[in-house]
Structure formats: C-alpha cells, structure tokens
Design a protein around this motif. Structure first.
Motif, PDB file in Angstrom:
ATOM      1  N   SER A   1      10.098  -2.454   7.231  1.00 16.64           N
ATOM      2  CA  SER A   1      10.285  -1.879   5.893  1.00 16.64           C
ATOM      3  C   SER A   1       8.999  -1.300   5.311  1.00 16.64           C
ATOM      4  CB  SER A   1      10.851  -2.929   4.936  1.00 16.64           C
ATOM      5  OG  SER A   1       9.856  -3.848   4.562  1.00 16.64           O
ATOM      6  N   SER A   2       7.898  -1.515   5.997  1.00 17.71           N
ATOM      7  CA  SER A   2       6.657  -0.901   5.515  1.00 17.71           C
ATOM      8  C   SER A   2       6.054  -0.058   6.623  1.00 17.71           C
ATOM      9  CB  SER A   2       5.665  -1.972   5.064  1.00 17.71           C
ATOM     10  OG  SER A   2       5.323  -2.831   6.140  1.00 17.71           O
ATOM     11  N   GLY A   3       5.543   1.083   6.233  1.00  9.77           N
ATOM     12  CA  GLY A   3       4.941   1.979   7.220  1.00  9.77           C
ATOM     13  C   GLY A   3       3.894   2.842   6.551  1.00  9.77           C
ATOM     14  N   PRO A   4       3.282   3.725   7.324  1.00 10.24           N
ATOM     15  CA  PRO A   4       2.217   4.573   6.792  1.00 10.24           C
ATOM     16  C   PRO A   4       2.715   5.379   5.602  1.00 10.24           C
ATOM     17  CG  PRO A   4       2.480   4.889   9.166  1.00 10.24           C
ATOM     18  CD  PRO A   4       3.615   4.039   8.714  1.00 10.24           C
ATOM     19  N   ALA A   5       1.846   5.528   4.625  1.00 15.34           N
ATOM     20  CA  ALA A   5       2.204   6.355   3.476  1.00 15.34           C
ATOM     21  C   ALA A   5       2.313   7.802   3.924  1.00 15.34           C
ATOM     22  CB  ALA A   5       1.141   6.220   2.394  1.00 15.34           C
TER      23      ALA A   5
ATOM     24  N   ALA B   1      -2.816  -1.113   1.662  1.00 16.93           N
ATOM     25  CA  ALA B   1      -4.029  -0.283   1.665  1.00 16.93           C
ATOM     26  C   ALA B   1      -4.242   0.294   3.064  1.00 16.93           C
ATOM     27  CB  ALA B   1      -5.228  -1.119   1.232  1.00 16.93           C
ATOM     28  N   GLY B   2      -4.064  -0.574   4.054  1.00 18.80           N
ATOM     29  CA  GLY B   2      -4.265  -0.145   5.436  1.00 18.80           C
ATOM     30  C   GLY B   2      -3.309   0.960   5.852  1.00 18.80           C
ATOM     31  N   LEU B   3      -2.151   0.992   5.215  1.00 21.45           N
ATOM     32  CA  LEU B   3      -1.160   2.015   5.554  1.00 21.45           C
ATOM     33  C   LEU B   3      -1.382   3.299   4.758  1.00 21.45           C
ATOM     34  CD1 LEU B   3       2.006  -0.276   5.693  1.00 21.45           C
ATOM     35  CD2 LEU B   3       0.861   0.806   7.637  1.00 21.45           C
ATOM     36  N   GLY B   4      -2.371   3.266   3.881  1.00 23.94           N
ATOM     37  CA  GLY B   4      -2.718   4.477   3.145  1.00 23.94           C
ATOM     38  C   GLY B   4      -1.981   4.672   1.829  1.00 23.94           C
TER      39      GLY B   4
ATOM     40  N   VAL C   1      13.612   4.238   3.837  1.00 25.45           N
ATOM     41  CA  VAL C   1      12.573   3.222   3.982  1.00 25.45           C
ATOM     42  C   VAL C   1      12.456   2.944   5.476  1.00 25.45           C
ATOM     43  CG1 VAL C   1      11.911   0.858   3.411  1.00 25.45           C
ATOM     44  CG2 VAL C   1      13.268   2.201   1.769  1.00 25.45           C
ATOM     45  N   PRO C   2      11.290   3.035   6.068  1.00 27.04           N
ATOM     46  CA  PRO C   2       9.982   3.256   5.479  1.00 27.04           C
ATOM     47  C   PRO C   2       9.473   4.694   5.561  1.00 27.04           C
ATOM     48  CG  PRO C   2       9.696   2.537   7.712  1.00 27.04           C
ATOM     49  CD  PRO C   2      11.170   2.732   7.503  1.00 27.04           C
ATOM     50  N   ALA C   3      10.319   5.615   5.978  1.00 21.98           N
ATOM     51  CA  ALA C   3       9.810   6.986   6.159  1.00 21.98           C
ATOM     52  C   ALA C   3       9.296   7.570   4.838  1.00 21.98           C
ATOM     53  CB  ALA C   3      10.903   7.876   6.743  1.00 21.98           C
ATOM     54  N   ASP C   4      10.063   7.372   3.776  1.00 21.77           N
ATOM     55  CA  ASP C   4       9.652   7.935   2.486  1.00 21.77           C
ATOM     56  C   ASP C   4       8.766   6.979   1.693  1.00 21.77           C
ATOM     57  OD1 ASP C   4      11.217  10.158   3.087  1.00 21.77           O
ATOM     58  OD2 ASP C   4      12.995   9.298   2.143  1.00 21.77           O
ATOM     59  N   VAL C   5       9.204   5.735   1.599  1.00 20.85           N
ATOM     60  CA  VAL C   5       8.430   4.730   0.858  1.00 20.85           C
ATOM     61  C   VAL C   5       8.486   3.402   1.611  1.00 20.85           C
ATOM     62  CG1 VAL C   5       8.958   5.793  -1.388  1.00 20.85           C
ATOM     63  CG2 VAL C   5      10.407   3.939  -0.504  1.00 20.85           C
ATOM     64  N   SER C   6       7.564   2.517   1.271  1.00 19.84           N
ATOM     65  CA  SER C   6       7.540   1.185   1.879  1.00 19.84           C
ATOM     66  C   SER C   6       8.015   0.142   0.879  1.00 19.84           C
ATOM     67  CB  SER C   6       6.125   0.832   2.340  1.00 19.84           C
ATOM     68  OG  SER C   6       5.764   1.589   3.468  1.00 19.84           O
TER      69      SER C   6
ATOM     70  N   ALA D   1       4.825   2.746  -2.495  1.00 21.57           N
ATOM     71  CA  ALA D   1       5.012   1.368  -2.034  1.00 21.57           C
ATOM     72  C   ALA D   1       5.606   0.529  -3.154  1.00 21.57           C
ATOM     73  CB  ALA D   1       3.692   0.773  -1.573  1.00 21.57           C
ATOM     74  N   PHE D   2       6.619  -0.254  -2.804  1.00 19.95           N
ATOM     75  CA  PHE D   2       7.283  -1.125  -3.755  1.00 19.95           C
ATOM     76  C   PHE D   2       7.077  -2.559  -3.293  1.00 19.95           C
ATOM     77  CE2 PHE D   2       9.058   3.032  -3.996  1.00 19.95           C
ATOM     78  CZ  PHE D   2       9.284   3.252  -5.352  1.00 19.95           C
TER      79      PHE D   2
END
Lengths: 349, 349
Positions: B331-335, B171-174, B260-265, B237-238
């Motif tokens: 592996s996780s970043g801003p949406a 959620a925090g990453l949008g 990952v993570p540029a396109d999806v997390s 996000a997956f």
DNA sequence: CTGAAAGCGCTTACAG
DNA sequence: CTGAAAGCGCTTACAG
C-alpha cells in the motif's frame, strides 16, 4: 503463616459486633434467618469496613468457584471480541467471572486449554470448537457454540438461515450469477452458510463456490482471487462467507477498477468491526451474539445449579439456533443489466 | 454438606498410601523434604488417581488465587485479540489464569470492572486504560499498558518511535505532503504516533492532521473523509494512526478511482488481522505485543511474589517502551513526481 | 525424613 | 432468632 488478605473477614465483623460469624454470614447472604434489625446493622457495618467476601473460602466450602471458562479456537479470529464481550456480559449478569483460554494451534492445544480450566476449578465452560472438533464431555458442564448442524452443539447462530437471507437479498436485487467465497471447506459454519445461500437462490439464479485456502495452496498465500475475470464472466454478486473474505474481495475488485456496487455487489457475514467503516460499507448478516451468549450461559448455569456433583455433560438449550439479521449497506445494489441487455438499451436510446 | 469435588484429594492419596497428607503435599510440591523414593511413589499414585489439586484449598491457605485480571477499555476494539492472546500466553507460561473484564462504556464501568476483579480475588491485574483515565492504585498490584507518555504507565509500545519509522519510510519513498489521519484527538496513543510522524519528517516534508471524530461531528458518522480532494491538493501519503482508519482511507481512495500505491500511499498502525489480506496489503507499524505482555506480566508477578501483603501499587518495569516494527507491504510506494515535475519530465522527453 | 496439628474464610446442618 | 461446631483441601511451621 498464610499471607493475610488486606480486608476484614466475617470473624472480624462478628467480634466487632458481638455476634457470631454464622449470624453475620446469614445476614449478608440474605438467607433470612436473622432479624431484619440485626441484619441491617450487620450489613451496614460490613459496608463500613469495606468487607469483601473471600472467594477462596466460599469456593472451598461450597465446591463452586463462581468462574466459567471460555475456550476459543483462536483469539486472533476477529469474531472473538464479539463473543468474549457477549459471554462476559452474560456471565457478569449472573455474577460469574470468565477465564479465557486460547487453543491456538492444534486439537491438542484445545484439550490442554480445557484441562487447564478444569484445574483452575471452573464451574463450567463455553467452548467455541476448532473446525471439526468433537468436544467430549469432560469433568464439568460444557456449552458448545458452533453451528446447529454440528452434533453436540448447544446453541449457535442459524448460519443456514443467514445464508438464505443473503440469497434472498441478492435475488431481490436481480442478481443471477453468484460467486460464493469461502475460506476453508472443512468449516461447518462456512458450509452451512454456503448451503443456506444455495438453497435460497431463486429460479434462474446459479452459484459457484470459491475456497480461498484451496486457491492459495497452488497460487500461494495472499494471491489474487481472480475476481475481475469472474466479473467479466458474468458474475454480478460476490457473497463471502465472512466479512474478512468480503473485505478481501471488495478491495481486490476496487483495485481492478471494478466499482462496487455499481458494477458488482459484495456481501459478507458477521458484521465485523470494519464493515460499516469501509467504502462502500459492507452488507452483511449478523449473528445475535448477545442472545446466543445469554442462552449458552443460562443453559450452563441451569445445569451447574441443578447437578449437585460436577458432572461432565454437554448442556442443551431449548433454542439451539438463533436467527441472523441481514444488514443492508452500500456494498450491494441492483444488478446491472447484463452485457447483452446493455447493448439493447444502447440501441434503444 | 458441601457439594463434593469429583476427584481425589490429598487425604485420599495419603490414606491409600499409608502416609500423612503433609508428606503427600511436600512430595507433590517438590519442596524436597521427602525421600526421593517415597516422593516418586506418591507422584505415581497421584497421577494414577488423576489427582487435580484444589485451587480453592490452595488459595485459601496461601492467600493467592493464581489468577490475574485483564481490564480492557472495550473488547470490541480490534486490538483486543492480540492483547488478550499475548497476555494469556504470558500468564499461562507462569501458571496463572486470566480473568477478563470489559469496561465498555464510561470510566465508572472501568472502576466497576476493576472492583469486580478484586472481589474475585485476582492476585494482580493488567489494565489497558480508557483514554485519559488515570488508574489509581487499588488493592492489588496493577500493570498499565498505554503509552510511555502517560504517567503511571508500566510498559507499552514506543508509539512515538513507531511514528518516526512511518515518517522515515515515507521520506525514503520521496513523499512530501503527508496527511495524518487519526480518530480521536484525546487518545494519548494516537497523539504519540502523530507526534512521532511529525518529528520524523525530513527537510521539505510537511504534514496536516485530520481527526475523523471531529469531522464526523459536523458531517455525520460514516461520512467521506474527502481524501480525493486532498490528493488533488497534492498530498501523496496518507498515514493513518490505526489500521482501521487506514482501511477506511484505502477503500475511500479506491472508490474514488485513485490507485494505491500508484497514485498515493497509505500506511497504518498495529498490523491488524486484515492488513495483509486487503489489496493492496497495508504497510503498517506493529507493536510487539508478545514482548509487551511478557514485560507487564513479569513485572506484575515480581511485585506479587515479593510483597507479602496485597498492596495496591502500579508496578514498574525496567523497560517501559518496546520498539515498533515497520512492516512494508504494497500500500505504500514511491511518490509520483508532482505535477510540475511531471511537466518538466514531459518537456524533456 | 516424616507426621500431627493448626488455620486460611466461609457455609451449613444442628442445637438451643 | 442466634450460636457453637464441623469441615471444605490445602500448606506450613513445628515436633519427633
């Protein structure tokens, strides 16, 4: 007063049946000095009462605990589940229990772990030694699982032959330049695997070695391995000495936009849990841990049963190396024609 | 004749020192009924002789073996090393040994494994049950590690809260649309984690569930998960319910050319061995196995030491759920702004 | 403070 | 074929 066990003991069965404990013992152990008729009656009654023999009583009398120890260099090693499962299965089949001991940390911890097992009264133990550790005979028989080129090894996978299989596979696919990726240059296992690969290269093939630990000493832990550059230099096959390193290589290549196996091939060792799960699934060389465990355990038990006294020896088996099996999956494929040829091809179109 | 143990026993120490075995026993156990002077002399002599107390003798007398059992649903589960290591460490600290038992296969095997441990005389055991198995009280105290929402659970990670942490992170990453990827819909652990994620979604977020086992039933084992299409549909996000599934998702996405993570997390659970090793390293929620093991073992030992007789009960602990810890890696970043917004942005430029 | 004795449950020579 | 007895090594009331 000793805290009483819940269930019945031999004596309870004996009195309740009006026979002696010796007879009950003989009947249940099936040593045959009891008439079949009486023996049957005793077995029946014992089962009825839910009799469970006391290991403590038996151990005290016989001097054997019925328990083996399993000493691992680091349970966190992903190879551990396979080893533990195989050893436990082999031991269980021979009616032995398995006590685990982790020697995470230094060699001292390994010695302590071994001592703790001896204090617990194990009849013997299986040791997977730390790198470059020499297991000295302690006060019970020991089976060592490492690699055949380690002195004092009981049985292990034939890591050298496994390397040769990888090399043959890559040769068959037409690869010329192989990057071998290992973790620690002091590992006997990794050195054997690397040596096997090198010795199995066909004419015209060459290899280079990359030790991750060394790289990380300068570039920091978790650093990139620079595989994209290696690919650009003309390496088309990345042969990791363990699936963990293979996974690292695979994801780094993918992240750099290099397609596996279209652009380059990746192979590993050990067929760890994720090997069939990743995309593309990993080609790898698998140890036959079931067979290794079986050999180790049976060699161990042979020594235990033969030697009246609990001598501290490292047991030997007739077979000390078990062939590895190549498992071909999608992460390895035909070498793409090198750049020059590609150009030729394009001209020809 | 019983095969003799190699080392000295109490009696040997006693005669060699001209005292009684009772005194030697008291001196070594430090129960204090011996003058400090004599006790010191005895301890010294015992150490000199390399005295190792016989577990068998002690066990027979006290009715306690000093050994705990560890029953695992499947040692091949990659979570096993962490559990085993933590349990072994906690047990070792309390001077207990750990006997392992694998119940690979069905529920029958689990029951058999438990029985075998009881036959070996364990004082208690830790059970990580198979999916949907209810552990019934047997003839020794049992600590169950599963998930707090399983009835009869002793202690476990707070999987639900772990899921909430993942949700809060995304959620925090949008991220707005989350695909939750699980393996088996019957797993209590996975259901709790998924429930936690859903309950933690912020306003405007939505999720969809993908159970791999179900997919594989129709598409075959090892099939693609179709994540590229999901990404195209707008999922950014997956959230896998285990690092193994996260790894599968990550490599499939990479193979499809999705960054990952540029396109999806991608996120996982458990912080398994490869999580920090892959590129990009996996964001994951980690169980505090050390703490869980400590709680399980101490609850177990409390029951063992209190109950004179070996009752078959499932022990309880004051704390039955241990918080999970979120580990944020690459592996996780801003949406990325969704397509519509992107267009807006471009217009605005 | 120290010791003699009992007994945990079993197996195994030995005797009948 | 069956039983009485010893003893594995320890701990723990109990007596002195």
């Amino acid at each position: 007063m000793a805290s009483s066990r819940p269930g019945p003991n031999l004596s309870r069965i004996a009195t309740s049946l009006g026979v002696s404990v010796a007879t009950v013992s003989n009947a249940l152990s099936g040593k045959g000095r009891v008439s079949e008729q009486l023996a049957e009656k005793i077995r029946e009654h014992a089962a009825e009462l839910g009799y469970i023999p006391s290991q403590a009583g038996r151990a005290l009398r016989t001097g054997r605990s019925g328990v083996l120890g399993l000493v691992l260099p680091d349970i966190a090693n992903p190879l551990f589940p396979k080893i533990a499962q195989a050893i436990e299965f082999a031991a269980k089949s021979a009616d032995y229990g398995v006590l685990i001991a982790d020697s995470r940390g230094d060699v001292t911890a390994q010695t302590e772990a071994i001592n703790r097992l001896i204090e617990r009264g194990v009849d013997g133990m299986v040791v997977v030694p730390r790198r470059a550790t020499r297991i000295s005979a302690s006060s019970c028989p020991v089976a060592v699982i490492d690699t055949a080129s380690t002195p004092g090894n009981t049985v292990a996978a034939d890591h050298w032959q496994g390397g040769q299989q990888i090399a043959a596979h890559l040769a068959g696919l037409g690869h010329k330049r192989i990057l071998i990726i290992g973790n620690n240059p002091e590992s006997n296992v990794q050195n054997d695997r690397a040596g096997g690969i090198r010795s199995g290269l066909a004419k015209g093939m060459s290899s280079e070695m990359l030790w991750i630990e060394r790289l990380e000493q300068t570039a920091g832990p978790g650093c990139r391995l620079g595989l994209a550059r290696k690919a650009a230099e003309g390496f088309t096959a990345f042969a990791a000495l363990s699936d963990l390193q293979a996974l690292r290589a695979l994801t780094e290549l993918q992240q750099e936009g290099i397609n596996v196996p279209a652009d380059v091939s990746v192979t590993g060792f050990d067929d760890l849990i994720w090997s069939p799960v990743v995309t593309p699934a990993l080609t790898t060389a698998r140890m036959d841990m079931d067979r290794i465990a079986e050999i180790a355990i049976s060699a161990l038990l042979k020594t235990i049963l033969e030697s009246g006294t609990r001598e501290g020896v490292i047991v030997t088996a007739e077979t000390d190396r078990v062939p590895m099996q190549l498992i071909v999956r999608q992460s390895s494929g035909p070498a793409r024609p090198a750049k020059e040829n590609l150009t030729d091809g394009e001209l020809a179109t």
